[in-house]
Design a protein around this motif. Sequence first.
Motif, PDB file in Angstrom:
ATOM      1  N   VAL A 177       0.844  -1.194   0.000  1.00 43.69           N
ATOM      2  CA  VAL A 177       0.000   0.000   0.000  1.00 43.69           C
ATOM      3  C   VAL A 177       0.879   1.244   0.000  1.00 43.69           C
ATOM      4  N   MET A 178       0.517   2.201  -0.856  1.00 39.03           N
ATOM      5  CA  MET A 178       1.189   3.501  -0.865  1.00 39.03           C
ATOM      6  C   MET A 178       0.150   4.574  -0.558  1.00 39.03           C
ATOM      7  N   TYR A 179       0.369   5.330   0.522  1.00 40.33           N
ATOM      8  CA  TYR A 179      -0.536   6.400   0.950  1.00 40.33           C
ATOM      9  C   TYR A 179       0.100   7.746   0.601  1.00 40.33           C
ATOM     10  N   ARG A 180      -0.706   8.644   0.102  1.00 35.69           N
ATOM     11  CA  ARG A 180      -0.164   9.948  -0.283  1.00 35.69           C
ATOM     12  C   ARG A 180      -1.177  11.045   0.018  1.00 35.69           C
ATOM     13  N   ILE A 181      -0.711  12.248   0.257  1.00 36.26           N
ATOM     14  CA  ILE A 181      -1.548  13.443   0.405  1.00 36.26           C
ATOM     15  C   ILE A 181      -1.261  14.331  -0.796  1.00 36.26           C
ATOM     16  N   SER A 182      -2.273  14.530  -1.649  1.00 33.76           N
ATOM     17  CA  SER A 182      -2.066  15.288  -2.882  1.00 33.76           C
ATOM     18  C   SER A 182      -2.401  16.761  -2.731  1.00 33.76           C
ATOM     19  N   GLY A 183      -3.046  17.142  -1.666  1.00 31.63           N
ATOM     20  CA  GLY A 183      -3.370  18.551  -1.454  1.00 31.63           C
ATOM     21  C   GLY A 183      -3.828  18.768  -0.026  1.00 31.63           C
ATOM     22  N   GLN A 184      -3.552  19.950   0.519  1.00 30.44           N
ATOM     23  CA  GLN A 184      -3.907  20.224   1.909  1.00 30.44           C
ATOM     24  C   GLN A 184      -4.211  21.698   2.070  1.00 30.44           C
ATOM     25  N   TRP A 185      -5.216  22.015   2.885  1.00 27.69           N
ATOM     26  CA  TRP A 185      -5.613  23.386   3.151  1.00 27.69           C
ATOM     27  C   TRP A 185      -6.103  23.445   4.593  1.00 27.69           C
ATOM     28  N   PRO A 186      -6.302  24.640   5.163  1.00 25.62           N
ATOM     29  CA  PRO A 186      -6.732  24.724   6.564  1.00 25.62           C
ATOM     30  C   PRO A 186      -8.016  23.942   6.813  1.00 25.62           C
ATOM     31  N   GLY A 187      -7.924  22.921   7.657  1.00 26.69           N
ATOM     32  CA  GLY A 187      -9.082  22.137   8.016  1.00 26.69           C
ATOM     33  C   GLY A 187      -9.394  20.982   7.089  1.00 26.69           C
ATOM     34  N   GLY A 188      -8.673  20.831   5.980  1.00 22.88           N
ATOM     35  CA  GLY A 188      -9.014  19.756   5.058  1.00 22.88           C
ATOM     36  C   GLY A 188      -7.845  19.324   4.204  1.00 22.88           C
ATOM     37  N   PHE A 189      -8.018  18.200   3.512  1.00 22.92           N
ATOM     38  CA  PHE A 189      -6.967  17.677   2.641  1.00 22.92           C
ATOM     39  C   PHE A 189      -7.550  16.669   1.666  1.00 22.92           C
ATOM     40  N   GLN A 190      -6.783  16.384   0.609  1.00 25.13           N
ATOM     41  CA  GLN A 190      -7.135  15.331  -0.350  1.00 25.13           C
ATOM     42  C   GLN A 190      -6.069  14.254  -0.283  1.00 25.13           C
ATOM     43  N   GLY A 191      -6.514  13.013  -0.108  1.00 26.77           N
ATOM     44  CA  GLY A 191      -5.583  11.898   0.003  1.00 26.77           C
ATOM     45  C   GLY A 191      -5.881  10.819  -1.015  1.00 26.77           C
ATOM     46  N   GLY A 192      -4.958   9.915  -1.157  1.00 28.98           N
ATOM     47  CA  GLY A 192      -5.116   8.793  -2.086  1.00 28.98           C
ATOM     48  C   GLY A 192      -4.358   7.582  -1.581  1.00 28.98           C
ATOM     49  N   VAL A 193      -4.849   6.393  -1.953  1.00 28.06           N
ATOM     50  CA  VAL A 193      -4.218   5.138  -1.559  1.00 28.06           C
ATOM     51  C   VAL A 193      -4.145   4.232  -2.785  1.00 28.06           C
ATOM     52  N   THR A 194      -2.970   3.674  -3.036  1.00 27.44           N
ATOM     53  CA  THR A 194      -2.793   2.699  -4.110  1.00 27.44           C
ATOM     54  C   THR A 194      -2.557   1.330  -3.492  1.00 27.44           C
ATOM     55  N   ILE A 195      -3.333   0.334  -3.935  1.00 24.87           N
ATOM     56  CA  ILE A 195      -3.225  -1.042  -3.425  1.00 24.87           C
ATOM     57  C   ILE A 195      -2.641  -1.908  -4.542  1.00 24.87           C
ATOM     58  N   ARG A 196      -1.554  -2.586  -4.277  1.00 22.65           N
ATOM     59  CA  ARG A 196      -0.918  -3.467  -5.267  1.00 22.65           C
ATOM     60  C   ARG A 196      -0.987  -4.911  -4.784  1.00 22.65           C
ATOM     61  N   ASP A 214      -4.414  11.530  14.225  1.00 22.95           N
ATOM     62  CA  ASP A 214      -4.639  12.916  14.644  1.00 22.95           C
ATOM     63  C   ASP A 214      -6.097  13.346  14.512  1.00 22.95           C
ATOM     64  N   GLY A 215      -7.025  12.387  14.563  1.00 17.62           N
ATOM     65  CA  GLY A 215      -8.433  12.729  14.515  1.00 17.62           C
ATOM     66  C   GLY A 215      -8.963  13.089  13.147  1.00 17.62           C
ATOM     67  N   GLN A 216      -8.261  12.728  12.056  1.00 18.72           N
ATOM     68  CA  GLN A 216      -8.752  13.028  10.724  1.00 18.72           C
ATOM     69  C   GLN A 216     -10.015  12.216  10.436  1.00 18.72           C
ATOM     70  N   THR A 217     -10.860  12.734   9.549  1.00 24.51           N
ATOM     71  CA  THR A 217     -12.068  12.037   9.119  1.00 24.51           C
ATOM     72  C   THR A 217     -12.180  12.069   7.606  1.00 24.51           C
ATOM     73  N   SER A 257     -11.149  15.768   6.505  1.00 27.01           N
ATOM     74  CA  SER A 257     -11.051  16.905   7.408  1.00 27.01           C
ATOM     75  C   SER A 257      -9.984  16.610   8.456  1.00 27.01           C
ATOM     76  N   MET A 258      -9.376  17.652   8.969  1.00 24.11           N
ATOM     77  CA  MET A 258      -8.332  17.459   9.972  1.00 24.11           C
ATOM     78  C   MET A 258      -8.347  18.633  10.939  1.00 24.11           C
ATOM     79  N   ARG A 259      -7.690  18.416  12.074  1.00 24.96           N
ATOM     80  CA  ARG A 259      -7.498  19.468  13.068  1.00 24.96           C
ATOM     81  C   ARG A 259      -6.016  19.477  13.443  1.00 24.96           C
ATOM     82  N   GLY A 260      -5.318  20.481  12.972  1.00 25.29           N
ATOM     83  CA  GLY A 260      -3.904  20.559  13.304  1.00 25.29           C
ATOM     84  C   GLY A 260      -3.057  19.638  12.463  1.00 25.29           C
ATOM     85  N   LYS A 261      -2.411  18.653  13.107  1.00 22.89           N
ATOM     86  CA  LYS A 261      -1.510  17.751  12.403  1.00 22.89           C
ATOM     87  C   LYS A 261      -2.261  16.822  11.461  1.00 22.89           C
TER      88      LYS A 261
END
Length: 278
Positions: A177-196, A214-217, A257-261
């Motif tokens: 599995v490869m986890y990545r964060i492709s974009g991030q802004w205050p309070g939110g982010f875009q993520g992706g996961v590749t399964i091989r 860190d409490g992300q949803t 969504s995220m709070r802080g870290k």
Amino acid sequence: MWTRPPTLVTDAQENVPRFVREVIDGRTVVLDTGERVQISLLAPAAECWAAAAIAFATKTLVAKPVRMTSFIPGEINLWLEDGTDYALLAVREGVLRAQGAAGALAEAEAAAAREDRGLWGLPCNGMDVTPTTTTTAPKRVQQPEPVVTTTAAPPVVTTTTPPPPPPPPPAAPPCAVMYRISGQWPGGFQGGVTIRNTGSAAINGWTLAWSFADGQTVNQMWNATSSQRGATVSAASVHYTATIAPGREVSIGFLGSMRGKNTAPASFTLNGTACSTS
């Protein structure tokens, strides 16, 4: 002077008003001309939802004016009088699944699965047959009568048991599995996961799980359906991502969504088995 009431059905050759006389199943109907046709892009009705699919099609189509186009003999695209695409309506309501479709039909199916509508809820839970549970009563074993002997005790023989062989080395994980964060802004982010699939057998249907630190949803997910309990996220395959051949991979994306870290998850499991990470 009699005039025909207004209708959304046009008189073009491919849009001549038709009526549905009878419903065979959720995707097969008999027209007022007696012709039996199949509605395009719909998969056969699931066994546990077949009766409900017929009831839905009967209520929606029988004795109602419809319009249609046909590119393959015996197969049609069908619209209700108000312009609603029947195939899209049936998939969106969870009555039938889409067959080899993408775009709007794939999005409608993902929405129905996410909201447990129709066959995605009980008792089908998205499966093609109704799950059954068989309970087998434990077999009663008659205990033998105790035997009392008066013979002298045999001599005690001391034996030496060799130590057990060492356990075999653990097998390599069947997935990476490869986890990545492709974009991030205050309070939110875009993520992706590749399964091989790093194993030697195809994976047919999967659930990927991980925990946030860190409490992300997760708010929205594509190419899989998501659920979250506390910090633990589960991403279940949809029909067009369910199979992963050996050496192949699939990718899913989500908005969160995220709070802080926003620390990346430390580990992932696929169908309960730990995967390597990169």
